[in-house]
Design a protein around this motif. Structure first.
Motif, PDB file in Angstrom:
ATOM      1  N   GLU A  22       0.814  -1.227   0.000  1.00 28.56           N
ATOM      2  CA  GLU A  22       0.000   0.000   0.000  1.00 28.56           C
ATOM      3  C   GLU A  22       0.842   1.270   0.000  1.00 28.56           C
ATOM      4  O   GLU A  22       0.411   2.306  -0.498  1.00 28.56           O
ATOM      5  N   ASP A  23       2.068   1.183   0.546  1.00 31.03           N
ATOM      6  CA  ASP A  23       2.904   2.376   0.643  1.00 31.03           C
ATOM      7  C   ASP A  23       3.850   2.545  -0.544  1.00 31.03           C
ATOM      8  O   ASP A  23       4.226   3.672  -0.889  1.00 31.03           O
ATOM      9  N   ILE A  24       4.259   1.448  -1.169  1.00 32.80           N
ATOM     10  CA  ILE A  24       5.259   1.522  -2.237  1.00 32.80           C
ATOM     11  C   ILE A  24       4.717   1.016  -3.575  1.00 32.80           C
ATOM     12  O   ILE A  24       4.663   1.765  -4.565  1.00 32.80           O
ATOM     13  N   LEU A  25       4.328  -0.245  -3.626  1.00 34.79           N
ATOM     14  CA  LEU A  25       3.973  -0.866  -4.910  1.00 34.79           C
ATOM     15  C   LEU A  25       2.748  -0.216  -5.551  1.00 34.79           C
ATOM     16  O   LEU A  25       2.758   0.112  -6.743  1.00 34.79           O
ATOM     17  N   VAL A  26       1.682  -0.030  -4.784  1.00 35.80           N
ATOM     18  CA  VAL A  26       0.446   0.523  -5.357  1.00 35.80           C
ATOM     19  C   VAL A  26       0.595   1.981  -5.781  1.00 35.80           C
ATOM     20  O   VAL A  26       0.332   2.327  -6.928  1.00 35.80           O
ATOM     21  N   PRO A  27       1.067   2.882  -4.897  1.00 30.07           N
ATOM     22  CA  PRO A  27       1.088   4.296  -5.287  1.00 30.07           C
ATOM     23  C   PRO A  27       2.284   4.715  -6.134  1.00 30.07           C
ATOM     24  O   PRO A  27       2.223   5.731  -6.831  1.00 30.07           O
ATOM     25  N   HIS A  28       3.392   3.937  -6.112  1.00 28.26           N
ATOM     26  CA  HIS A  28       4.606   4.412  -6.774  1.00 28.26           C
ATOM     27  C   HIS A  28       5.075   3.547  -7.940  1.00 28.26           C
ATOM     28  O   HIS A  28       5.919   3.994  -8.731  1.00 28.26           O
ATOM     29  N   ILE A  29       4.581   2.342  -8.055  1.00 26.62           N
ATOM     30  CA  ILE A  29       5.027   1.469  -9.153  1.00 26.62           C
ATOM     31  C   ILE A  29       3.869   1.093 -10.069  1.00 26.62           C
ATOM     32  O   ILE A  29       3.903   1.360 -11.270  1.00 26.62           O
ATOM     33  N   LEU A  30       2.824   0.496  -9.519  1.00 24.27           N
ATOM     34  CA  LEU A  30       1.707   0.042 -10.352  1.00 24.27           C
ATOM     35  C   LEU A  30       1.004   1.192 -11.061  1.00 24.27           C
ATOM     36  O   LEU A  30       0.454   1.013 -12.151  1.00 24.27           O
ATOM     37  N   CYS A  31       1.021   2.370 -10.471  1.00 23.95           N
ATOM     38  CA  CYS A  31       0.329   3.510 -11.079  1.00 23.95           C
ATOM     39  C   CYS A  31       0.945   3.916 -12.413  1.00 23.95           C
ATOM     40  O   CYS A  31       0.325   4.657 -13.183  1.00 23.95           O
ATOM     41  N   HIS A  32       2.153   3.452 -12.702  1.00 24.08           N
ATOM     42  CA  HIS A  32       2.823   3.800 -13.955  1.00 24.08           C
ATOM     43  C   HIS A  32       2.552   2.784 -15.066  1.00 24.08           C
ATOM     44  O   HIS A  32       3.020   2.955 -16.192  1.00 24.08           O
ATOM     45  N   LEU A  33       1.831   1.721 -14.749  1.00 27.05           N
ATOM     46  CA  LEU A  33       1.536   0.686 -15.739  1.00 27.05           C
ATOM     47  C   LEU A  33       0.151   0.878 -16.336  1.00 27.05           C
ATOM     48  O   LEU A  33      -0.796   1.197 -15.621  1.00 27.05           O
ATOM     49  N   PRO A  34       0.000   0.681 -17.654  1.00 28.35           N
ATOM     50  CA  PRO A  34      -1.335   0.734 -18.265  1.00 28.35           C
ATOM     51  C   PRO A  34      -2.239  -0.332 -17.663  1.00 28.35           C
ATOM     52  O   PRO A  34      -1.781  -1.413 -17.268  1.00 28.35           O
ATOM     53  N   LEU A  35      -3.509  -0.033 -17.627  1.00 25.63           N
ATOM     54  CA  LEU A  35      -4.468  -0.945 -17.001  1.00 25.63           C
ATOM     55  C   LEU A  35      -4.470  -2.306 -17.678  1.00 25.63           C
ATOM     56  O   LEU A  35      -4.591  -3.345 -17.012  1.00 25.63           O
ATOM     57  N   GLN A  36      -4.326  -2.332 -18.991  1.00 25.56           N
ATOM     58  CA  GLN A  36      -4.322  -3.601 -19.717  1.00 25.56           C
ATOM     59  C   GLN A  36      -3.174  -4.487 -19.242  1.00 25.56           C
ATOM     60  O   GLN A  36      -3.324  -5.706 -19.084  1.00 25.56           O
ATOM     61  N   GLN A  37      -2.008  -3.897 -18.985  1.00 28.20           N
ATOM     62  CA  GLN A  37      -0.861  -4.674 -18.523  1.00 28.20           C
ATOM     63  C   GLN A  37      -1.044  -5.144 -17.083  1.00 28.20           C
ATOM     64  O   GLN A  37      -0.584  -6.223 -16.706  1.00 28.20           O
ATOM     65  N   LEU A  38      -1.716  -4.338 -16.296  1.00 30.73           N
ATOM     66  CA  LEU A  38      -1.985  -4.754 -14.916  1.00 30.73           C
ATOM     67  C   LEU A  38      -2.876  -5.991 -14.885  1.00 30.73           C
ATOM     68  O   LEU A  38      -2.682  -6.890 -14.070  1.00 30.73           O
ATOM     69  N   LEU A  39      -3.848  -6.019 -15.790  1.00 35.40           N
ATOM     70  CA  LEU A  39      -4.740  -7.176 -15.840  1.00 35.40           C
ATOM     71  C   LEU A  39      -3.986  -8.424 -16.273  1.00 35.40           C
ATOM     72  O   LEU A  39      -4.307  -9.543 -15.829  1.00 35.40           O
ATOM     73  N   SER A  40      -2.974  -8.248 -17.118  1.00 31.89           N
ATOM     74  CA  SER A  40      -2.140  -9.387 -17.511  1.00 31.89           C
ATOM     75  C   SER A  40      -1.243  -9.818 -16.356  1.00 31.89           C
ATOM     76  O   SER A  40      -1.002 -11.010 -16.150  1.00 31.89           O
ATOM     77  N   LEU A  41      -0.770  -8.852 -15.604  1.00 29.52           N
ATOM     78  CA  LEU A  41       0.137  -9.132 -14.502  1.00 29.52           C
ATOM     79  C   LEU A  41      -0.514  -9.983 -13.421  1.00 29.52           C
ATOM     80  O   LEU A  41       0.158 -10.810 -12.784  1.00 29.52           O
ATOM     81  N   GLN A  42      -1.811  -9.838 -13.225  1.00 30.46           N
ATOM     82  CA  GLN A  42      -2.460 -10.580 -12.139  1.00 30.46           C
ATOM     83  C   GLN A  42      -2.548 -12.078 -12.437  1.00 30.46           C
ATOM     84  O   GLN A  42      -2.866 -12.869 -11.543  1.00 30.46           O
ATOM     85  N   ARG A  43      -2.211 -12.467 -13.666  1.00 31.98           N
ATOM     86  CA  ARG A  43      -2.224 -13.896 -14.005  1.00 31.98           C
ATOM     87  C   ARG A  43      -0.887 -14.582 -13.709  1.00 31.98           C
ATOM     88  O   ARG A  43      -0.747 -15.784 -13.925  1.00 31.98           O
ATOM     89  N   VAL A  44       0.093 -13.821 -13.235  1.00 33.12           N
ATOM     90  CA  VAL A  44       1.411 -14.393 -12.965  1.00 33.12           C
ATOM     91  C   VAL A  44       1.356 -15.368 -11.796  1.00 33.12           C
ATOM     92  O   VAL A  44       1.911 -16.463 -11.855  1.00 33.12           O
ATOM     93  N   SER A  45       0.704 -14.957 -10.719  1.00 37.14           N
ATOM     94  CA  SER A  45       0.621 -15.805  -9.531  1.00 37.14           C
ATOM     95  C   SER A  45      -0.512 -15.313  -8.650  1.00 37.14           C
ATOM     96  O   SER A  45      -1.073 -14.239  -8.874  1.00 37.14           O
ATOM     97  N   LYS A  46      -0.825 -16.088  -7.628  1.00 36.36           N
ATOM     98  CA  LYS A  46      -1.872 -15.677  -6.701  1.00 36.36           C
ATOM     99  C   LYS A  46      -1.470 -14.417  -5.937  1.00 36.36           C
ATOM    100  O   LYS A  46      -2.317 -13.582  -5.616  1.00 36.36           O
TER     101      LYS A  46
END
Length: 296
Positions: A22-46
């Motif tokens: 909540e402090d690093i990954l969500v506000p500072h890293i994931l926010c720079h990725l397009p939504l389409q890529q984020l949806l692909s990323l969630q298939r990597v692992s649980k």
């Protein structure tokens, strides 16, 4: 590159997911990725799936264009089911699948929305606009362009509850007449941008009331409003000192005699002065314009 880095790191061999979510990954890293890529990323692992779900629940802006118009109805519902902090919602041209059934739950649980884009969402109904007015008291920007389901009753609800509105696009909302527009501008006097384009029912009464009620107005689009005449344009010039742009193309009853007042103030107009139009036409027809001294 960022996506490849994240997908190459697994929970067992890397420490990326060990960073505070909540402090690093969500506000500072994931926010720079397009939504389409984020949806692909969630298939990597649980673990990644849980991370992306956390991101979606805390997402402040959702823009359907990042996914494409073919987004499945069920996917949209699932993406935003846990989100209660949205500030911007852009669903333009989602008419193939978006109905009240999908939109109303999202609107009902997000009371911080200040910008909503529904351009071309033709399958919604007046209930959608009523829901927006009741759930989004801080709404500042709303686009309802080409939403012909917008009627005077639902617009009155919007005006009664969303008085902080600064920009409203009612292009081609053909059910609306002068009375409905007058009610809106009387209640929402902070308007800076208003589009009433492509509406043959809008005339001088609405334009004059807009001018008198909205002194902060900067942009007004009256394209194709055939009932608008010179008198209301003069009122606009008198009451709206901050006006920066006015669109009156295809308003056949608006002449240079009224536009010249605004033109002299530097207001951007979408029609050229008569002399310039004549010269352009002359150049197109016989090619003589280049030989004319424009300073005469």
């Amino acid at each position: 590159a960022l996506l490849c880095l994240m997908m190459s790191v697994t929970p067992t061999r890397g420490c990326l997911l060990d960073l505070p979510w909540e402090d690093i990954l969500v506000p500072h890293i994931l926010c720079h990725l397009p939504l389409q890529q984020l949806l692909s990323l969630q298939r990597v692992s649980k673990s990644f799936q849980s991370l992306i779900q956390l991101y979606l629940a805390n997402m402040r802006c959702f823009d359907s264009s990042q996914i494409g118009p073919a987004i499945p109805r069920a996917a949209f519902v699932n993406l935003l089911k846990d989100n209660e902090v949205l500030q911007q919602l852009a669903l333009q041209n989602c008419s193939d699948w978006l109905t009240d059934r999908e939109l109303l739950p999202v609107i009902g649980q997000n009371h911080h929305l200040h910008q909503i884009q529904l351009k071309g969402c033709a399958q919604l109904s007046r209930h959608a606009l009523v829901a927006i007015s009741l759930s989004c008291p801080n709404l500042r920007q709303l686009s309802l362009a080409h939403c012909e389901w917008v009627d005077s009753l639902s617009l009155r609800s919007l005006a009664d509850h969303c008085k902080a509105l600064e920009a409203v696009d009612l292009t081609a909302c053909r059910q609306l007449k002068d009375e409905a527009i007058c009610y809106l501008v009387q209640k929402c006097s902070r308007l800076k941008s208003l589009s009433l384009a492509v509406n043959a029912n809008v005339g001088d009464v609405a334009v004059e009331e807009t001018a008198k009620c909205c002194p902060e107005l900067e942009h007004l689009d009256l394209t194709g409003c055939l009932r608008v005449k010179n008198d209301s344009i003069r009122v606009l010039a008198e009451y709206c000192p901050k006006l920066r742009s006015l669109k009156v193309k295809h308003c056949h009853n608006v002449a240079e005699s009224s536009l010249s007042i605004l033109r002299s103030r530097g207001v951007e107009l979408d029609v050229e002065p008569p002399l310039q139009r004549a010269l352009v036409l002359l150049q197109d027809v016989v090619g003589f314009a280049p030989f004319i001294n424009l300073q005469i």
